[in-house]
Structures are given as C-alpha cells and as structure tokens.
Design an enzyme around this catalytic site. Structure first.
Site, PDB file in Angstrom:
ATOM      1  N   VAL A   1       0.137  -1.638  -3.102  1.00  0.00           N
ATOM      2  CA  VAL A   1      -1.084  -2.073  -3.792  1.00  0.00           C
ATOM      3  C   VAL A   1      -1.995  -0.891  -4.102  1.00  0.00           C
ATOM      4  O   VAL A   1      -2.487  -0.736  -5.218  1.00  0.00           O
ATOM      5  CB  VAL A   1      -1.831  -3.130  -2.930  1.00  0.00           C
ATOM      6  CG1 VAL A   1      -3.236  -3.367  -3.428  1.00  0.00           C
ATOM      7  CG2 VAL A   1      -1.044  -4.431  -2.935  1.00  0.00           C
TER       8      VAL A   1
ATOM      9  N   ASP B   1      -4.674   8.130   3.096  1.00  0.00           N
ATOM     10  CA  ASP B   1      -3.667   7.378   3.852  1.00  0.00           C
ATOM     11  C   ASP B   1      -3.446   8.113   5.170  1.00  0.00           C
ATOM     12  O   ASP B   1      -3.612   9.331   5.255  1.00  0.00           O
ATOM     13  CB  ASP B   1      -2.353   7.307   3.067  1.00  0.00           C
ATOM     14  CG  ASP B   1      -1.469   6.145   3.515  1.00  0.00           C
ATOM     15  OD1 ASP B   1      -1.291   5.197   2.734  1.00  0.00           O
ATOM     16  OD2 ASP B   1      -0.957   6.193   4.660  1.00  0.00           O
TER      17      ASP B   1
ATOM     18  N   ARG C   1       3.706  10.162   3.263  1.00  0.00           N
ATOM     19  CA  ARG C   1       3.350   9.458   2.037  1.00  0.00           C
ATOM     20  C   ARG C   1       2.470  10.364   1.149  1.00  0.00           C
ATOM     21  O   ARG C   1       2.683  10.468  -0.057  1.00  0.00           O
ATOM     22  CB  ARG C   1       2.603   8.158   2.381  1.00  0.00           C
ATOM     23  CG  ARG C   1       2.133   7.354   1.195  1.00  0.00           C
ATOM     24  CD  ARG C   1       3.276   6.748   0.415  1.00  0.00           C
ATOM     25  NE  ARG C   1       2.824   5.811  -0.607  1.00  0.00           N
ATOM     26  CZ  ARG C   1       3.489   5.538  -1.714  1.00  0.00           C
ATOM     27  NH1 ARG C   1       4.662   6.124  -1.968  1.00  0.00           N
ATOM     28  NH2 ARG C   1       3.020   4.671  -2.599  1.00  0.00           N
TER      29      ARG C   1
ATOM     30  N   CYS D   1       4.054 -10.816   1.548  1.00  0.00           N
ATOM     31  CA  CYS D   1       2.992 -11.732   1.079  1.00  0.00           C
ATOM     32  C   CYS D   1       3.293 -13.199   1.345  1.00  0.00           C
ATOM     33  O   CYS D   1       2.673 -13.809   2.212  1.00  0.00           O
ATOM     34  CB  CYS D   1       2.767 -11.502  -0.420  1.00  0.00           C
ATOM     35  SG  CYS D   1       2.054  -9.896  -0.764  1.00  0.00           S
TER      36      CYS D   1
HETATM   37  N1  LIG Z   1       2.889  -5.633  -1.786  1.00  0.00           N
HETATM   38  C1  LIG Z   1       2.384  -6.459  -2.669  1.00  0.00           C
HETATM   39  O1  LIG Z   1       2.965  -6.695  -3.685  1.00  0.00           O
HETATM   40  C2  LIG Z   1       1.041  -7.126  -2.480  1.00  0.00           C
HETATM   41  C3  LIG Z   1       0.551  -7.940  -3.499  1.00  0.00           C
HETATM   42  C4  LIG Z   1      -0.699  -8.515  -3.345  1.00  0.00           C
HETATM   43  C5  LIG Z   1      -1.429  -8.275  -2.192  1.00  0.00           C
HETATM   44  N2  LIG Z   1      -0.917  -7.500  -1.194  1.00  0.00           N
HETATM   45  C6  LIG Z   1      -1.735  -7.257  -0.026  1.00  0.00           C
HETATM   46  O2  LIG Z   1      -2.268  -5.949  -0.129  1.00  0.00           O
HETATM   47  C7  LIG Z   1      -2.359  -5.325   1.163  1.00  0.00           C
HETATM   48  C8  LIG Z   1      -1.587  -4.025   1.181  1.00  0.00           C
HETATM   49  O3  LIG Z   1      -0.218  -4.307   1.005  1.00  0.00           O
HETATM   50  P1  LIG Z   1       0.830  -3.195   0.591  1.00  0.00           P
HETATM   51  O4  LIG Z   1       2.066  -3.930   0.212  1.00  0.00           O
HETATM   52  O5  LIG Z   1       0.239  -2.243  -0.368  1.00  0.00           O
HETATM   53  O6  LIG Z   1       1.046  -2.468   1.988  1.00  0.00           O
HETATM   54  P2  LIG Z   1       1.855  -1.101   2.223  1.00  0.00           P
HETATM   55  O7  LIG Z   1       2.409  -1.188   3.604  1.00  0.00           O
HETATM   56  O8  LIG Z   1       2.762  -0.830   1.083  1.00  0.00           O
HETATM   57  O9  LIG Z   1       0.755   0.023   2.145  1.00  0.00           O
HETATM   58  C9  LIG Z   1      -0.273   0.167   2.981  1.00  0.00           C
HETATM   59  C10 LIG Z   1      -0.619   1.636   3.122  1.00  0.00           C
HETATM   60  O10 LIG Z   1      -1.733   1.683   4.001  1.00  0.00           O
HETATM   61  C11 LIG Z   1      -1.566   2.777   4.875  1.00  0.00           C
HETATM   62  N3  LIG Z   1      -2.379   2.550   6.047  1.00  0.00           N
HETATM   63  C12 LIG Z   1      -2.129   1.773   7.124  1.00  0.00           C
HETATM   64  N4  LIG Z   1      -3.157   1.835   7.992  1.00  0.00           N
HETATM   65  C13 LIG Z   1      -4.069   2.664   7.443  1.00  0.00           C
HETATM   66  C14 LIG Z   1      -5.335   3.126   7.865  1.00  0.00           C
HETATM   67  N5  LIG Z   1      -5.869   2.750   9.022  1.00  0.00           N
HETATM   68  N6  LIG Z   1      -5.998   3.998   7.060  1.00  0.00           N
HETATM   69  C15 LIG Z   1      -5.470   4.405   5.898  1.00  0.00           C
HETATM   70  N7  LIG Z   1      -4.262   3.999   5.449  1.00  0.00           N
HETATM   71  C16 LIG Z   1      -3.575   3.131   6.221  1.00  0.00           C
HETATM   72  C17 LIG Z   1      -0.075   2.825   5.131  1.00  0.00           C
HETATM   73  O11 LIG Z   1       0.328   4.114   5.564  1.00  0.00           O
HETATM   74  C18 LIG Z   1       0.501   2.453   3.755  1.00  0.00           C
HETATM   75  O12 LIG Z   1       0.768   3.592   2.972  1.00  0.00           O
HETATM   76  C19 LIG Z   1      -1.867  -6.371   2.136  1.00  0.00           C
HETATM   77  O13 LIG Z   1      -2.934  -7.105   2.628  1.00  0.00           O
HETATM   78  C20 LIG Z   1      -0.984  -7.264   1.288  1.00  0.00           C
HETATM   79  O14 LIG Z   1      -0.888  -8.560   1.812  1.00  0.00           O
HETATM   80  C21 LIG Z   1       0.297  -6.906  -1.321  1.00  0.00           C
END
Ligand SMILES: NC(=O)c1ccc[n+]([C@@H]2O[C@H](COP(=O)([O-])OP(=O)(O)OC[C@H]3O[C@@H](n4cnc5c(N)ncnc54)[C@H](O)[C@@H]3O)[C@@H](O)[C@H]2O)c1
Length: 427
Positions: A15, A33, A38, A267
């Site tokens: 996201v 991050d 990454r 999700c």
């Molecule tokens: N993947 C999807 O398609 C999607 C779609 C809609 C909503 N979401 C929501 O969006 C949110 C993120 O999902 P995602 O798929 O991008 O997750 P992800 O795991 O791909 O990415 C999250 C990133 O956050 C980083 N991170 C973790 N803890 C951290 C911290 N304390 N400080 C800074 N960075 C940190 C991780 O290293 C990672 O790179 C979730 O709540 C998910 O439910 C995801």
C-alpha cells in the site's frame, strides 16, 4: 499542487509504496520503513512486490529529501522531522487466535509521535476496526509528542482499496474515501488526496465511518465468497457443475458474480476478524461474519479431501502418491504469500500420506520456506505425477500440457475453474 506540503509515508509495502510514488509526482515525499532491505531495494529502484514498475519508481526517486517533488526512502527517523502530513500504511495482521495484532500500528504511532509538531496531520490508511484510530493511535501520538489532539495536531483516515497484482485498478484510479478529525481537517485531507487521485474522493462524515466502510467492503466479499463455497459443496454432492450454475445465474442483472475458492491474503481473510473483535467488545456476537470466515477457512481441507476422493474413484494408491500443487501465492499473478490458504491444501494432502511438490513461478522460495517451512520450485518440475492440483490461476499455468506431467490414470483438480480441458475435478 498544494503549497508547503511535505509528506511522510510510514510503511512502504504493497500500500505505502504506490501511494508514496504517486504523491512524489507532485510533492516532496519521504518514505520511512523499519526494514533496511526494503529501503535498500527501493533506493536502488527495485520494487520486489511488483506493485510499482521499476522504471516508474526510478522516475520519482531522489537521493536526499527534496524540497520540491520526489521520493526519498529511509529508515532514519530524522528524515521525516520536517514533514507536515504523516500517512501511516503499516500492516494490520491477526495473531494465531485470529485476534487483531495492532503492534505495527502502535509502533508506527510511537515513531510519528516523536516527530509530531503543531499543525501536523496524521492520516491512517491501515485497515482497522471502527474506533481504532481515535482509541488506540491518537493517545499514543499525544503521549509521545506532548501535544493535544485537535488543538495542536489533527488526524484523518483514508482507507486503501488497491488489489495486489491488479494493474488496471491502480491507486490513482480508485475512488478514495477520506475523513478528518474536524470538518476543516476532513476538507484538507480530502483536498490532498483529490490532488493526485484521478478517480475522485468521497469525504466521509467521520473517521469512524471511514474505518467502518473499509472493513465492511472486505467483510462483504468474504461473506459472498463463503456463500458460493457453500454452493460448491452442495453442488458437488448433487453432481452438478458449480461453474455452469453460476454462469447461468449470472445472466440475471442483479446476481453477484462471485466464484468459489480459497480465501487468503492480508485483507479479505483478516479484516472481518477486526470487525468481529470490535462487535464482541461491545457485546454483540457476530454470526454471519464469523460463519463466512469459518466456511472460507475450511476450504483447504475440503479441496484436499476432494482430491483424495478422486484418487479413490480412479483406483490410485494414496500413500506416497506424487501430487503437484501449482501455485502457493494467495492469488494469481502476484508474489504475495501472506496468509495463503494453499498451505492448508498442502498440509491436508500430506496428512493423507501423499508426497507433495509445489511449483510457483511468482513466489519467492526463501519467503515460503521461512513463513511456512515448505519447499517450492520456481520452474516446472520435469517429472510425472499421480495428481495435479491447480491451486492458483497464474497466467503461466493456463497453457501447460497437463497430460505430459500425469501418470496413466492420474487426476487433475482445478480449484479456480479456469482450465478449458475436461478436468477430473473442480470446486
Ligand atoms: N495489500 C493490499 O492490497 C491492501 C489493500 C488495501 C488495504 N490494505 C491495508 O493496508 C495496510 C498495509 O498493508 P500492506 O499490504 O501494504 O502491508 P505490507 O506488509 O506490504 O507493508 C507494510 C510495510 O510496513 C513496514 N512496517 C512495519 N512496521 C513498521 C513500523 N513500525 N514503522 C515503519 N514501517 C513499518 C513493513 O516493513 C512493510 O514494508 C494494512 O492495514 C492492510 O490491511 C492492504
């Protein structure tokens, strides 16, 4: 472009990165991050999630935090000190008891709290239950910064709706729901997104409404898929082709075209638990939401049992039978293995005493090994098998000559119902 806007995106995953890239075409953006690897790959212009094309990422990258537009990625908190919009896009997983795990949200709020200044706006995008932003995140921001909410700093919530692997519905092309902690802040948040989202925005009346809207979008999909999974189970017993029934029913204008299958990922298989947890907290035990979860979580076991039934029908020996599982990612044409339910199919097939080989050209073998302790191949194994299970409809699988890889009398099970050939079994 709005003036004096400096954006920090916290969490550069599926996201965060597409959003950071999009904002960086107009604004100075710092992507933060906690994972060094990454940040290194991103600053080298590579996105291993395949959500942003490398060339497109490279076009916005800058080597130092910019005063103009561009994206700088870092693990260094001091680089986000000068920002005035903080957008949090960290994961919101569940624990092994299916309870929301808010650790990343709490930790990232602590990070933002340390750099928060007067007039800053913190926008959460992570999917949560209604109330999480104001009940969990805001108190942390206040405690860490010593500032007062809605006096010194403000908040917003704007859920993300992207779909991993979907190159058509990219972030700027999906209408964005926005909200703010006051009417004025809601308008500011809405304006910010409206300046980059070509599909437009919808400003919800409150943060809680925006949070609830997101979580029900995914819960609705989960329940609808659970319904067609139940239909598949019924029609298999009645020896009726589920795909043909759904095709016929879909000719009615208001029939919803869901397909049976495994429901995994970060999700749809997770978010309903967030809503269920909040409902239980306020004294309501959700029945439909949890029934949907139960049905969809049972599908791995069901698929494995159906495969074994086919073996019995075809007089194939089960113990030590060689079975090829095609695909382990949670969905097609995407490298994401988080929460994939193909692992349930594999585990159940192994429990029946079969030997399972897994081929997935998209998944990273090291990630699958680390996460699930399962060995995967990135190239098609040149062996013959007693059974093939098409678990994920990656484009690479659609033209495979399955007969070449099947022993005499071997069976194919098409979980996704995508094979043209006359398959032996499908959901
Ligand atoms: N993947 C999807 O398609 C999607 C779609 C809609 C909503 N979401 C929501 O969006 C949110 C993120 O999902 P995602 O798929 O991008 O997750 P992800 O795991 O791909 O990415 C999250 C990133 O956050 C980083 N991170 C973790 N803890 C951290 C911290 N304390 N400080 C800074 N960075 C940190 C991780 O290293 C990672 O790179 C979730 O709540 C998910 O439910 C995801």
């Amino acid at each position: 472009m709005k003036k004096d806007i400096k954006i920090a995106i916290i969490g550069l995953g599926y996201v965060g990165l597409p959003l950071a890239r999009l904002f960086a075409t107009k604004y100075p953006v710092v992507g933060f991050d906690i994972h060094e690897d990454r940040i290194t790959e991103l600053m080298n212009g590579i996105d291993s999630t395949l959500e942003v094309e490398n060339e497109v990422l490279q076009q916005v990258l800058v080597n130092t935090p910019s005063e103009k537009k561009g994206l700088f990625c870092t693990t260094d908190i001091s680089a986000i000190e000068n920002c005035n919009y903080y957008i949090v896009t960290v994961p919101t997983p569940i624990d092994k008891n299916n309870k929301p795990d808010l650790t990343p949200l709490i930790k990232s709020s602590e990070t933002v709290g340390q750099v928060l200044k007067k007039k800053d706006i913190v926008i959460y995008e992570s999917t949560v239950y209604p109330g999480a932003t104001e009940e969990v995140c805001i108190p942390i921001l206040e405690k860490e910064s010593g500032l007062t909410f809605n006096t010194h700093f403000f908040a917003g919530y704007s859920p993300e709706r992207i779909n991993p692997g979907d190159k058509e519905h990219t972030v700027e092309k999906i209408l964005k729901v926005t909200s703010g902690s006051t009417i004025e802040i809601g308008e500011k948040v809405d304006d910010l997104y409206a300046s980059v989202i070509t599909a437009g925005t919808h400003m919800a009346p409150s943060i809680k409404v925006a949070e609830a809207a997101k979580v029900i979008e995914n819960s609705q999909r989960d329940i609808n898929i659970a319904f067609v999974n139940e239909l598949a189970k019924i029609f298999n017993l009645l020896e009726i082709d589920t795909t043909a029934v759904l095709e016929a029913a879909s000719t009615k204008w208001n029939f919803l075209p869901f397909k049976p299958g495994l429901v995994g990922g970060h999700c749809i298989s997770v978010d309903p638990y967030y809503l269920a947890q909040k409902a239980q907290e306020v004294g309501y035990h959700p029945e439909i939401i949890l029934a949907g979860r139960k049905m969809n979580d049972s599908m791995g076991h069901y698929v494995a049992s159906e495969v074994i039934k086919l073996f019995v029908k075809n007089d194939l020996k089960i113990k030590n039978a060689r079975i090829l599982v095609l695909g382990i990612t949670f969905k097609e044409n995407c490298p994401d293995v988080r929460n994939t339910r193909v692992v349930d199919v594999i585990q159940n097939l192994k429990d029946f005493g079969t030997n399972v080989t897994v081929f997935d050209p998209w998944a990273k073998p090291s990630e699958v090994k680390k996460e699930y302790n399962i060995e995967t191949f990135s190239n098609m194994p040149q062996n013959k098998f007693d059974g093939i299970v098409l678990a994920v409809a990656h484009q690479e699988f659609l033209n495979i000559d399955f007969c070449k890889y099947l022993n005499k009398g071997g069976v194919i099970y098409d979980v996704k119902g995508v094979l043209d050939c006359k398959v032996h079994g499908k959901l």
